[in-house]
Design a protein around this motif. Structure first.
Motif, PDB file in Angstrom:
ATOM      1  N   LEU A 394       0.724  -1.105   0.007  1.00 21.59           N
ATOM      2  CA  LEU A 394       0.008   0.079   0.119  1.00 21.59           C
ATOM      3  C   LEU A 394       0.801   1.010  -0.069  1.00 21.59           C
ATOM      4  O   LEU A 394       1.777   1.235   0.891  1.00 21.59           O
ATOM      5  N   GLU A 395       0.634   1.965  -0.962  1.00 23.27           N
ATOM      6  CA  GLU A 395       1.354   3.174  -1.065  1.00 23.27           C
ATOM      7  C   GLU A 395       0.571   4.490  -0.975  1.00 23.27           C
ATOM      8  O   GLU A 395      -0.547   4.583  -1.958  1.00 23.27           O
ATOM      9  N   ILE A 396       0.987   5.455  -0.224  1.00 20.82           N
ATOM     10  CA  ILE A 396       0.036   6.741  -0.303  1.00 20.82           C
ATOM     11  C   ILE A 396       0.869   7.872  -0.508  1.00 20.82           C
ATOM     12  O   ILE A 396       1.963   7.878   0.308  1.00 20.82           O
ATOM     13  N   ASP A 397       0.424   8.653  -1.293  1.00 20.25           N
ATOM     14  CA  ASP A 397       0.830  10.008  -1.372  1.00 20.25           C
ATOM     15  C   ASP A 397       0.178  11.016  -0.922  1.00 20.25           C
ATOM     16  O   ASP A 397      -0.882  11.303  -1.236  1.00 20.25           O
ATOM     17  N   PRO A 398       0.393  11.733   0.385  1.00 22.18           N
ATOM     18  CA  PRO A 398      -0.350  12.768   1.028  1.00 22.18           C
ATOM     19  C   PRO A 398      -0.643  13.869   0.421  1.00 22.18           C
ATOM     20  O   PRO A 398      -1.291  14.944   0.600  1.00 22.18           O
ATOM     21  N   ALA A 399       0.413  14.180  -0.557  1.00 19.86           N
ATOM     22  CA  ALA A 399       0.501  15.563  -1.221  1.00 19.86           C
ATOM     23  C   ALA A 399       0.558  15.099  -2.630  1.00 19.86           C
ATOM     24  O   ALA A 399       1.443  15.654  -3.635  1.00 19.86           O
ATOM     25  N   GLY A 400      -0.597  14.480  -3.355  1.00 20.09           N
ATOM     26  CA  GLY A 400      -0.473  14.385  -4.938  1.00 20.09           C
ATOM     27  C   GLY A 400      -0.622  15.821  -5.648  1.00 20.09           C
ATOM     28  O   GLY A 400      -1.076  16.842  -4.960  1.00 20.09           O
ATOM     29  N   ARG A 401       0.053  15.824  -6.796  1.00 16.99           N
ATOM     30  CA  ARG A 401       0.123  17.309  -7.444  1.00 16.99           C
ATOM     31  C   ARG A 401      -1.063  17.881  -7.546  1.00 16.99           C
ATOM     32  O   ARG A 401      -1.072  19.260  -7.964  1.00 16.99           O
ATOM     33  N   VAL A 579      12.183  -7.112  10.171  1.00 14.77           N
ATOM     34  CA  VAL A 579      11.096  -5.943  10.218  1.00 14.77           C
ATOM     35  C   VAL A 579      12.065  -4.677   9.814  1.00 14.77           C
ATOM     36  O   VAL A 579      13.316  -4.515  10.469  1.00 14.77           O
ATOM     37  N   SER A 580      11.700  -3.874   8.914  1.00 15.44           N
ATOM     38  CA  SER A 580      12.531  -2.689   8.553  1.00 15.44           C
ATOM     39  C   SER A 580      11.595  -1.484   8.356  1.00 15.44           C
ATOM     40  O   SER A 580      10.585  -1.401   7.838  1.00 15.44           O
ATOM     41  N   ILE A 581      12.404  -0.173   8.750  1.00 15.92           N
ATOM     42  CA  ILE A 581      11.774   0.986   8.434  1.00 15.92           C
ATOM     43  C   ILE A 581      12.731   1.924   7.635  1.00 15.92           C
ATOM     44  O   ILE A 581      14.066   1.629   8.007  1.00 15.92           O
ATOM     45  N   ALA A 582      12.533   2.482   6.900  1.00 16.01           N
ATOM     46  CA  ALA A 582      13.356   3.317   5.899  1.00 16.01           C
ATOM     47  C   ALA A 582      12.889   4.608   5.354  1.00 16.01           C
ATOM     48  O   ALA A 582      11.450   4.846   5.562  1.00 16.01           O
ATOM     49  N   GLY A 598      10.151   9.713   0.738  1.00 15.02           N
ATOM     50  CA  GLY A 598       9.217   8.534   1.290  1.00 15.02           C
ATOM     51  C   GLY A 598       9.746   8.007   2.689  1.00 15.02           C
ATOM     52  O   GLY A 598      10.825   7.974   2.976  1.00 15.02           O
ATOM     53  N   ILE A 599       8.754   7.386   3.174  1.00 18.33           N
ATOM     54  CA  ILE A 599       9.101   6.434   4.526  1.00 18.33           C
ATOM     55  C   ILE A 599       8.198   5.241   4.427  1.00 18.33           C
ATOM     56  O   ILE A 599       7.089   5.309   3.819  1.00 18.33           O
ATOM     57  N   SER A 600       8.952   4.146   4.640  1.00 22.32           N
ATOM     58  CA  SER A 600       8.107   2.845   4.537  1.00 22.32           C
ATOM     59  C   SER A 600       8.484   2.184   5.583  1.00 22.32           C
ATOM     60  O   SER A 600       9.471   2.138   6.398  1.00 22.32           O
ATOM     61  N   GLU A 618       3.983  -4.564   3.070  1.00 24.58           N
ATOM     62  CA  GLU A 618       4.766  -3.339   2.948  1.00 24.58           C
ATOM     63  C   GLU A 618       3.925  -1.968   2.861  1.00 24.58           C
ATOM     64  O   GLU A 618       2.831  -2.062   2.106  1.00 24.58           O
ATOM     65  N   PHE A 619       4.212  -1.081   3.741  1.00 24.48           N
ATOM     66  CA  PHE A 619       3.442   0.425   3.560  1.00 24.48           C
ATOM     67  C   PHE A 619       4.241   1.380   3.650  1.00 24.48           C
ATOM     68  O   PHE A 619       5.336   1.582   4.158  1.00 24.48           O
ATOM     69  N   ALA A 620       3.935   2.140   2.726  1.00 22.03           N
ATOM     70  CA  ALA A 620       4.835   3.431   2.425  1.00 22.03           C
ATOM     71  C   ALA A 620       3.929   4.675   2.363  1.00 22.03           C
ATOM     72  O   ALA A 620       2.780   4.686   1.582  1.00 22.03           O
ATOM     73  N   VAL A 621       4.731   5.648   2.520  1.00 24.22           N
ATOM     74  CA  VAL A 621       4.024   6.988   2.514  1.00 24.22           C
ATOM     75  C   VAL A 621       5.062   7.618   1.883  1.00 24.22           C
ATOM     76  O   VAL A 621       6.163   8.142   2.274  1.00 24.22           O
ATOM     77  N   ARG A 622       4.805   7.990   0.623  1.00 31.15           N
ATOM     78  CA  ARG A 622       5.912   8.772  -0.355  1.00 31.15           C
ATOM     79  C   ARG A 622       5.276   9.440  -1.439  1.00 31.15           C
ATOM     80  O   ARG A 622       4.018   9.685  -1.790  1.00 31.15           O
TER      81      ARG A 622
END
Length: 659
Positions: A394-401, A579-582, A598-600, A618-622
């Motif tokens: 799941l990928e989320i962009d909190p600030a789409g263009r 488990v990893s955070i990046a 991004g942060i995942s 995998e969950f990412a905000v990017r």
């Protein structure tokens, strides 16, 4: 009148809290993310390996944020600030805080930070603050620039900022008061009905659960504030994945005592038995050899989690089945073509530890680490070693263009296997589950060629596609020098050629590399056809890992696929059961508005019952759909492959040897 009443209430609350218990054990969260008071950040940092996601609401502002504490002294926050009723555009960017001094008996905590790095959207602020505990209070005082200094004294572009957090007799509840010089000039210019704000804010922070923080307060003198933050730490994640308290890791409590050594066992029969049992338990063992008093197992693919755990489990399999005269058990980690690490244990030490008469630290005293190149590697039979992975993503962009949140949900299924002569092949399918990319990514940057701004073409209407399909050649021509050459579909959008060289001295914490791509854009949903335009990138990289091998930092610089020149900073932390955070941030000469960041969070859950495929959500905000700062998203990179068997990773997870 209202402001005087608020000021009196603040003084009254301070008086009531003078009988408070000691200040909170862990720092609380500021409105815009990261540790702090309300609007003012403190010098405190959260515990390493902490990931926090939260939302702050006021009638004027909405703050959505994701904060990663990947390193002990660096805090990174992805933030989205929306202003209502003023016409001020949303602001999204990267906030950083760096600790300069840690508090002790003689000095306070001291940190420097910036809000809105690279791209500010009117929220830019910088600060230098110190924090000091005094009985049941935690005081913060410092200087602020940018928005923090809009009421700077004597016309100077700097102002005093600070405040205090006070513990209360109620467990997990604290009072926070701060002072800031933010006059909301942009908001007041867009909406003349907004009055000049009162410079003092007050509120409460409450932790009803260890992972949940709730907040409420009065800001600007007349504005309500509500917040909620969910926090995940390394210990909690490790326990959630492993199913047992992490402080028991490495105790050897789960190790079944080894029985008597086999009385009659030929070397060849023992080799076949060890290899069969290891493969049945999911280990990608290429071969097992027994020579006089040493048994050696070649593990091509190191599983998720501490490499020492894989060493311990394989060593136990060998100890139960090797002939009685074998005294040395060796596990070779990593593909032989890339010169991994050979870990040799004393069989007698392992036997004592299995009876709770020894420990990983005692086994370490007689353990030997060697470059795998010093051992003669057995040939790999084509197709014998295959590893599989299923990744819900799941990928989320909190600030789409276009100013709205964009998201994409997919399921990836991949396989990678070794061929003869150093050749490796890999393939993967991506099942597109849901997305809103077509309506949320907005217009692309016309100054740049289309790189990933057409991402919606590869998601919307394409139910399944080949995420990657490649063949690579891995080679170590000289000690510590590794080479990769690759051809095929390198990610879901690009196919072509890629080459990489990595210099990683055995036992060193650092490595340097160079990779180059020459690719074309794939036609969505098609395995054969490519579009006409070619793309090229060349990036140099410097890698560094912490002393325990669990924290990694990478700096890349060079030419990206759009032809822009810039640099990327990457930070990652791996712990527990893999488990990893990046976090990553890229800035190029294409302009700050094209910042890619991004942060995942990735959580391997282990083999799926019956089919034994590793499940790793995998969950990412990017940022999604950017053209600047892009490179090929290839899963087979030399630093990652060699890192799974690095000396630092082996030493860092040694306490997990007997898990």
């Amino acid at each position: 009148m209202v402001r005087r009443a608020v000021g009196a209430a603040m003084l009254a609350l301070v008086g009531l809290c003078q009988t408070a218990i000691p200040a909170p054990a862990a720092p609380t969260t500021a409105n815009t993310g990261g540790t702090g008071l309300l609007q003012v950040p403190s010098a405190r940092l959260a515990a390493p390996d902490t990931l926090a996601a939260g939302h702050t609401w006021t009638p004027l502002h909405r703050h959505d944020f994701l904060t990663l504490q990947a390193l002990p002294g660096v805090e990174a926050t992805m933030r989205r600030t929306t202003t209502t009723g003023t016409g001020v555009p949303p602001s999204d960017g990267l906030d950083l805080k760096l600790r300069l001094l840690r508090e002790d008996a003689d000095q306070p905590e001291l940190s420097i930070g910036v809000r809105g790095l690279f791209r500010s959207g009117g929220q830019a602020a910088q600060y230098l603050v110190m924090s000091r505990r005094w009985f049941d209070t935690d005081w913060t005082l410092g200087f602020g620039w940018g928005r923090f200094a809009q009421d700077g004294a004597f016309g100077l572009p700097v102002a005093l900022i600070g405040g205090v957090e006070i513990g209360t007799p109620i467990d997990g509840l604290s009072l926070k008061i701060d002072h800031t010089g933010d006059l909301y000039r942009a908001e007041r210019a867009a909406n003349p009905r907004l009055s000049r704000p009162f410079p003092v804010n007050a509120g409460l922070a409450w932790r009803p659960l260890s992972w949940l923080e709730l907040g409420a307060g009065i800001e600007r003198g007349d504005t309500a504030m509500l917040s909620a933050v969910v926090t995940l730490g390394a210990r909690a994640l490790d326990e959630a994945v492993s199913g047992e308290p992490s402080d028991k890791a490495g105790s050897g409590a789960t190790t079944t005592p080894l029985g008597p050594r086999p009385a009659r066992s030929s070397a060849r029969a023992a080799e076949r038995s060890i290899q069969a049992v290891a493969r049945s338990q999911g280990f990608a063992v290429r071969a097992v050899t027994i020579d006089d008093i040493e048994a050696t197992a070649w593990l091509d693919a190191v599983p998720d989690g501490p490499p020492a755990r894989a060493v311990g489990r394989l060593a136990l399999i060998m100890a139960r089945r090797a002939p009685a005269e074998v005294e040395r058990l060796t596990v070779v980690l990593g593909p032989a073509e890339l010169n991994g690490t050979a870990v040799s244990l004393a069989r007698t030490d392992l036997e004592r530890a299995s009876r709770h008469a020894g420990s990983p630290s005692e086994i370490w005293r007689t353990t030997e680490l060697r470059p795998a190149a010093l051992l003669e590697a057995p040939p790999r039979r084509a197709g014998e070693s295959w590893t599989y992975r299923v990744t819900p993503r799941l990928e989320i962009d909190p600030a789409g263009r276009s100013g709205s949140r964009a998201y994409r949900a997919a399921l990836d299924a991949s396989v990678v296997g070794g061929l003869a002569g150093g050749l490796v092949t890999g393939g993967g399918l991506r099942f597109n589950l849901d997305d809103n990319l077509a309506s949320r990514l907005g217009e692309r940057d016309q100054r740049l060629p289309v790189v990933r701004s057409d991402l919606a073409r590869y998601a919307d209407g394409v139910s399944v596609t080949a995420d990657h399909l490649y063949t690579a050649w891995l080679w170590t021509p000289f000690p510590d020098w590794h080479v990769r050459a690759e051809i095929g579909h390198l990610d879901e959008m690009f196919g072509g050629w890629e080459g990489e060289v990595l210099y990683r001295p055995f036992g060193a914490r650092w490595a340097v590399g160079l990779d180059a791509d020459w690719v074309s854009k794939r036609v969505p949903g098609n395995l054969i056809h490519f579009e006409d335009q070619d793309y090229a990138s060349t990036l140099a990289s410097f890698h560094y890992e912490s002393g325990d091998g669990l924290t990694h930092g990478t700096l890349r610089a060079g030419r990206y696929l759009a032809g822009d020149i810039g640099a990327t900073l990457e930070l990652s932390r791996t712990f527990g059961n893999g488990v990893s955070i990046a976090a990553h941030a890229t800035v190029t000469n294409a302009g700050a508005e094209s910042l890619d960041q991004g942060i995942s969070l990735r959580i391997p859950l282990g083999p799926i019952p019956a089919i034994r495929r590793v499940l790793a959500p995998e969950f990412a905000v990017r940022t999604l759909g950017r053209d600047a700062g892009q490179r090929v998203d290839q899963p087979l990179r030399l630093y990652d492959v060699t890192g799974r068997s690095s000396v630092g990773r082996v030493i860092g997870g040694w306490d997990h040897l007997l898990d």
